[in-house]
Design a protein around this motif. Structure first.
Motif, PDB file in Angstrom:
ATOM      1  N   ASP A  10       0.825  -1.214   0.000  1.00 15.61           N
ATOM      2  CA  ASP A  10       0.000   0.000   0.000  1.00 15.61           C
ATOM      3  C   ASP A  10       0.860   1.266   0.000  1.00 15.61           C
ATOM      4  O   ASP A  10       0.338   2.363  -0.155  1.00 15.61           O
ATOM      5  N   PHE A  11       2.165   1.111   0.256  1.00 11.26           N
ATOM      6  CA  PHE A  11       2.987   2.292   0.513  1.00 11.26           C
ATOM      7  C   PHE A  11       3.936   2.578  -0.632  1.00 11.26           C
ATOM      8  O   PHE A  11       4.397   1.678  -1.308  1.00 11.26           O
ATOM      9  N   ARG A  12       4.222   3.884  -0.777  1.00  8.31           N
ATOM     10  CA  ARG A  12       5.065   4.255  -1.910  1.00  8.31           C
ATOM     11  C   ARG A  12       6.475   4.627  -1.452  1.00  8.31           C
ATOM     12  O   ARG A  12       7.439   4.489  -2.185  1.00  8.31           O
ATOM     13  N   ARG A  13       6.606   5.107  -0.234  1.00  6.74           N
ATOM     14  CA  ARG A  13       7.942   5.497   0.254  1.00  6.74           C
ATOM     15  C   ARG A  13       8.111   4.941   1.672  1.00  6.74           C
ATOM     16  O   ARG A  13       7.367   5.321   2.582  1.00  6.74           O
ATOM     17  N   ILE A  14       9.066   4.023   1.823  1.00  5.10           N
ATOM     18  CA  ILE A  14       9.164   3.259   3.068  1.00  5.10           C
ATOM     19  C   ILE A  14      10.550   3.445   3.691  1.00  5.10           C
ATOM     20  O   ILE A  14      11.572   3.281   3.015  1.00  5.10           O
ATOM     21  N   VAL A  15      10.575   3.805   4.961  1.00  2.00           N
ATOM     22  CA  VAL A  15      11.837   3.889   5.698  1.00  2.00           C
ATOM     23  C   VAL A  15      11.953   2.627   6.556  1.00  2.00           C
ATOM     24  O   VAL A  15      11.028   2.298   7.301  1.00  2.00           O
ATOM     25  N   VAL A  16      13.062   1.920   6.418  1.00  2.00           N
ATOM     26  CA  VAL A  16      13.258   0.697   7.202  1.00  2.00           C
ATOM     27  C   VAL A  16      14.379   0.952   8.199  1.00  2.00           C
ATOM     28  O   VAL A  16      15.512   1.230   7.807  1.00  2.00           O
ATOM     29  N   LYS A  17      14.050   0.877   9.492  1.00  2.00           N
ATOM     30  CA  LYS A  17      15.077   1.087  10.510  1.00  2.00           C
ATOM     31  C   LYS A  17      15.559  -0.272  11.017  1.00  2.00           C
ATOM     32  O   LYS A  17      14.761  -1.121  11.402  1.00  2.00           O
ATOM     33  N   VAL A  18      16.860  -0.445  10.986  1.00  2.00           N
ATOM     34  CA  VAL A  18      17.443  -1.723  11.391  1.00  2.00           C
ATOM     35  C   VAL A  18      18.279  -1.508  12.645  1.00  2.00           C
ATOM     36  O   VAL A  18      19.200  -0.684  12.654  1.00  2.00           O
ATOM     37  N   GLY A  19      17.950  -2.233  13.698  1.00  2.00           N
ATOM     38  CA  GLY A  19      18.650  -2.071  14.975  1.00  2.00           C
ATOM     39  C   GLY A  19      19.988  -2.800  15.001  1.00  2.00           C
ATOM     40  O   GLY A  19      20.212  -3.750  14.248  1.00  2.00           O
ATOM     41  N   ASP A 180       8.698  -8.486  18.859  1.00  2.00           N
ATOM     42  CA  ASP A 180       7.670  -8.640  17.832  1.00  2.00           C
ATOM     43  C   ASP A 180       6.820  -7.388  17.668  1.00  2.00           C
ATOM     44  O   ASP A 180       6.171  -7.186  16.649  1.00  2.00           O
ATOM     45  N   GLY A 181       6.772  -6.579  18.723  1.00  2.00           N
ATOM     46  CA  GLY A 181       5.917  -5.399  18.676  1.00  2.00           C
ATOM     47  C   GLY A 181       5.624  -4.969  20.102  1.00  2.00           C
ATOM     48  O   GLY A 181       6.382  -5.284  21.025  1.00  2.00           O
ATOM     49  N   LEU A 182       4.495  -4.281  20.256  1.00  2.00           N
ATOM     50  CA  LEU A 182       4.115  -3.792  21.585  1.00  2.00           C
ATOM     51  C   LEU A 182       3.266  -4.849  22.288  1.00  2.00           C
ATOM     52  O   LEU A 182       2.283  -5.333  21.732  1.00  2.00           O
ATOM     53  N   TYR A 183       3.669  -5.199  23.510  1.00  2.00           N
ATOM     54  CA  TYR A 183       2.873  -6.131  24.320  1.00  2.00           C
ATOM     55  C   TYR A 183       2.054  -5.338  25.326  1.00  2.00           C
ATOM     56  O   TYR A 183       2.446  -4.233  25.709  1.00  2.00           O
ATOM     57  N   ASP A 184       0.941  -5.903  25.740  1.00  2.00           N
ATOM     58  CA  ASP A 184       0.070  -5.116  26.614  1.00  2.00           C
ATOM     59  C   ASP A 184       0.562  -5.033  28.054  1.00  2.00           C
ATOM     60  O   ASP A 184      -0.099  -4.459  28.911  1.00  2.00           O
ATOM     61  N   GLY A 236       1.644  12.079   9.667  1.00  2.00           N
ATOM     62  CA  GLY A 236       1.036  11.393   8.532  1.00  2.00           C
ATOM     63  C   GLY A 236       1.775  10.148   8.063  1.00  2.00           C
ATOM     64  O   GLY A 236       1.542   9.669   6.955  1.00  2.00           O
ATOM     65  N   THR A 237       2.681   9.628   8.887  1.00  2.00           N
ATOM     66  CA  THR A 237       3.416   8.417   8.503  1.00  2.00           C
ATOM     67  C   THR A 237       2.949   7.246   9.369  1.00  2.00           C
ATOM     68  O   THR A 237       2.970   7.340  10.597  1.00  2.00           O
ATOM     69  N   HIS A 238       2.524   6.154   8.745  1.00  2.00           N
ATOM     70  CA  HIS A 238       2.195   4.949   9.514  1.00  2.00           C
ATOM     71  C   HIS A 238       3.492   4.323  10.019  1.00  2.00           C
ATOM     72  O   HIS A 238       4.550   4.522   9.427  1.00  2.00           O
ATOM     73  N   MET A 239       3.394   3.568  11.098  1.00  2.00           N
ATOM     74  CA  MET A 239       4.602   2.899  11.589  1.00  2.00           C
ATOM     75  C   MET A 239       4.269   1.470  11.934  1.00  2.00           C
ATOM     76  O   MET A 239       3.154   1.174  12.367  1.00  2.00           O
ATOM     77  N   VAL A 240       5.226   0.566  11.726  1.00  2.00           N
ATOM     78  CA  VAL A 240       5.024  -0.816  12.149  1.00  2.00           C
ATOM     79  C   VAL A 240       6.293  -1.303  12.852  1.00  2.00           C
ATOM     80  O   VAL A 240       7.409  -1.012  12.409  1.00  2.00           O
ATOM     81  N   ILE A 241       6.106  -1.956  13.994  1.00  2.00           N
ATOM     82  CA  ILE A 241       7.234  -2.552  14.720  1.00  2.00           C
ATOM     83  C   ILE A 241       7.175  -4.050  14.506  1.00  2.00           C
ATOM     84  O   ILE A 241       6.114  -4.656  14.685  1.00  2.00           O
ATOM     85  N   GLY A 256       1.792 -11.062   6.938  1.00  2.00           N
ATOM     86  CA  GLY A 256       0.910 -10.998   8.100  1.00  2.00           C
ATOM     87  C   GLY A 256       1.515 -11.588   9.371  1.00  2.00           C
ATOM     88  O   GLY A 256       0.799 -11.983  10.287  1.00  2.00           O
ATOM     89  N   GLY A 257       2.848 -11.647   9.443  1.00  2.00           N
ATOM     90  CA  GLY A 257       3.531 -12.135  10.649  1.00  2.00           C
ATOM     91  C   GLY A 257       3.287 -11.197  11.833  1.00  2.00           C
ATOM     92  O   GLY A 257       2.717 -10.121  11.666  1.00  2.00           O
ATOM     93  N   PRO A 258       3.735 -11.602  13.042  1.00  2.00           N
ATOM     94  CA  PRO A 258       3.483 -10.788  14.227  1.00  2.00           C
ATOM     95  C   PRO A 258       4.127  -9.401  14.128  1.00  2.00           C
ATOM     96  O   PRO A 258       5.283  -9.292  13.704  1.00  2.00           O
ATOM     97  N   CYS A 259       3.370  -8.390  14.487  1.00  2.00           N
ATOM     98  CA  CYS A 259       3.894  -7.024  14.474  1.00  2.00           C
ATOM     99  C   CYS A 259       2.851  -6.110  15.112  1.00  2.00           C
ATOM    100  O   CYS A 259       1.735  -6.545  15.390  1.00  2.00           O
ATOM    101  N   THR A 260       3.230  -4.869  15.378  1.00  2.00           N
ATOM    102  CA  THR A 260       2.264  -3.869  15.847  1.00  2.00           C
ATOM    103  C   THR A 260       2.231  -2.696  14.883  1.00  2.00           C
ATOM    104  O   THR A 260       3.273  -2.093  14.604  1.00  2.00           O
ATOM    105  N   TRP A 261       1.056  -2.396  14.378  1.00  2.00           N
ATOM    106  CA  TRP A 261       0.873  -1.232  13.500  1.00  2.00           C
ATOM    107  C   TRP A 261       0.448  -0.029  14.325  1.00  2.00           C
ATOM    108  O   TRP A 261      -0.430  -0.141  15.187  1.00  2.00           O
ATOM    109  N   PHE A 262       1.057   1.124  14.053  1.00  2.00           N
ATOM    110  CA  PHE A 262       0.603   2.402  14.615  1.00  2.00           C
ATOM    111  C   PHE A 262       0.053   3.193  13.436  1.00  2.00           C
ATOM    112  O   PHE A 262       0.810   3.535  12.523  1.00  2.00           O
TER     113      PHE A 262
END
Ligand code: GLU
Length: 379
Positions: A10-19, A180-184, A236-241, A256-262
């Motif tokens: 769905d996205f046209r410009r993607i920033v990938v941050k690698v730890g 994997d993302g944000l846990y509750d 205006g930027t979506h984020m996914v962890i 569709g693997g485990p992750c958290t969308w903001f």
């Protein structure tokens, strides 16, 4: 009601941050070449699919530490800066070679806090990055750790990546880290925690879920990731962890693997234009002729030739009002010249600008990405 989550395509410009902990083996300190190669394959697939990809890569300090054979344990600021000086060379080479094997040219961009926060420098950094993207290179970005001192540094690449993403109007920021993302519930709380698949708004409850965590190699725990999400989503930027601890980490998200969308309610161009139109105090006025008014309304940039008069004192990157010759406001924008230079180039063709100023200026006095037309829906 379960909501349809976005897909990477769905996205046209993607920033990938690698730890760091993904790029560098702990405790051996060796680059994880196979893992990186799999990621590069994913990046290449998106790139072939006409996506703009930017990488924000940590790992300079971790690699420097290993090249210099420094003992384990915390480093003092000047030690990490010196380690980064050594490690950044190795890091750049690693990316250039790995992306190169997949047919992609990498371009190294080192930024400091000032380059993303100060408007004049922000425009410079953005233009360089835009040019790299236009040339279909993949910018590989890191903080310029060797010169960034304590008070004026990000220190973590989560927030840096979020600022870079908003600066280039990316529509997605992917944070690949070791969770994997944000846990509750925070990992240290001892409670059984479940992964939160989507965050639509960062409430105090969401922030509380983050707790404080992090590993020896990576500076940013979940807190800085939430901070990054705040920066990204408000512009205006979506984020996914997602966890990078699997091969083909990007494709894992796509499947569709485990992750958290903001999620963000806005889109990056609208958010940026709102900021230009509403938040910034205009420092001057450009009066433009009717030809330029018509061009602007057709979505074009403002060229020096269409400007008749300049009022006020402003610096490059300041907001200015744009009026027609009757004084009616046509729009607002970020100006690419300071007022002194602007006065010299107005009315002249772009090809004369170099001769007048003695240096190659921008062809546009206000680029259309930096321009909001009054009454258009972006306002
Ligand atoms: N800029 C640091 C480095 O390259 C990384 C900061 C972080 O881990 O977020 O080592």
């Amino acid at each position: 009601m379960p909501q349809k989550l976005p897909a990477l395509t769905d996205f046209r410009r993607i920033v990938v941050k690698v730890g760091s902990s993904l790029l560098v083996d702990s405790p051996a300190g060796q680059p994880r070449a196979d893992w990186l190669d799999a990621l590069a394959e994913d990046i290449a697939a998106l790139h072939r699919d006409k996506r703009d990809i930017l990488v924000v890569s940590s790992g300079a300090i971790a690699l420097g530490r290993s090249v210099l054979k420094l003992p384990r344990g915390a480093l003092r600021l000047e030690e990490s800066q010196a380690a980064a000086a050594v490690g950044q060379i190795a890091l750049a080479r690693l990316w250039a070679e790995t992306l190169g094997r997949h047919g992609i040219t990498a371009g190294q961009v080192l930024v400091t806090l000032g380059d993303t926060e100060e408007r004049r420098r922000y425009l410079n950094a953005r233009e360089t990055i835009d040019k790299l993207l236009e040339w279909r290179s993949v910018p590989v970005i890191n903080e310029n750790d060797t010169v960034a001192t304590n008070e004026i540094r990000y220190g973590d690449n989560d927030r840096l990546a979020a600022r870079v993403a908003t600066m280039v109007s990316a529509d997605l920021l992917v944070l690949l880290s070791d969770v994997d993302g944000l846990y509750d519930a925070p990992p240290a709380s001892g409670r059984t925690a479940t992964l939160v698949p989507v965050v639509e708004r960062i409430t105090p409850e969401i922030a509380a879920m983050a707790g404080a965590s992090g590993s020896e190699l990576s500076r940013g725990g979940m807190m800085t990731k939430i901070e990054a999400a705040r920066i990204a989503t408000s512009a205006g930027t979506h984020m996914v962890i997602a966890s990078g601890h699997r091969d083909h980490a990007l494709m894992a998200i796509a499947r569709g693997g485990p992750c958290t969308w903001f999620l963000t309610p806005a889109n990056p161009v609208t958010a940026r234009k709102k900021w230009i139109a509403g938040t910034l105090e205009p420092k001057g006025v450009l009066y433009i002729d009717s030809g330029a008014v018509a061009a602007l309304r057709r979505g074009k940039s403002l060229l020096p030739a269409g400007v008749r008069r300049v009022d006020g004192e402003f610096a490059r990157g300041d907001a200015v009002r744009i009026r027609d010759l009757d004084g009616e406001e046509i729009g607002r924008g970020l100006v690419a010249y300071d007022s002194g230079d602007a006065m010299q180039v107005i009315g002249r063709s772009t090809t004369d600008v170099k001769m007048i100023l003695g240096f190659d200026g921008r062809s546009e006095i206000v680029h259309r990405d930096d321009l909001v037309i009054s009454g258009s829906e972006e306002r």
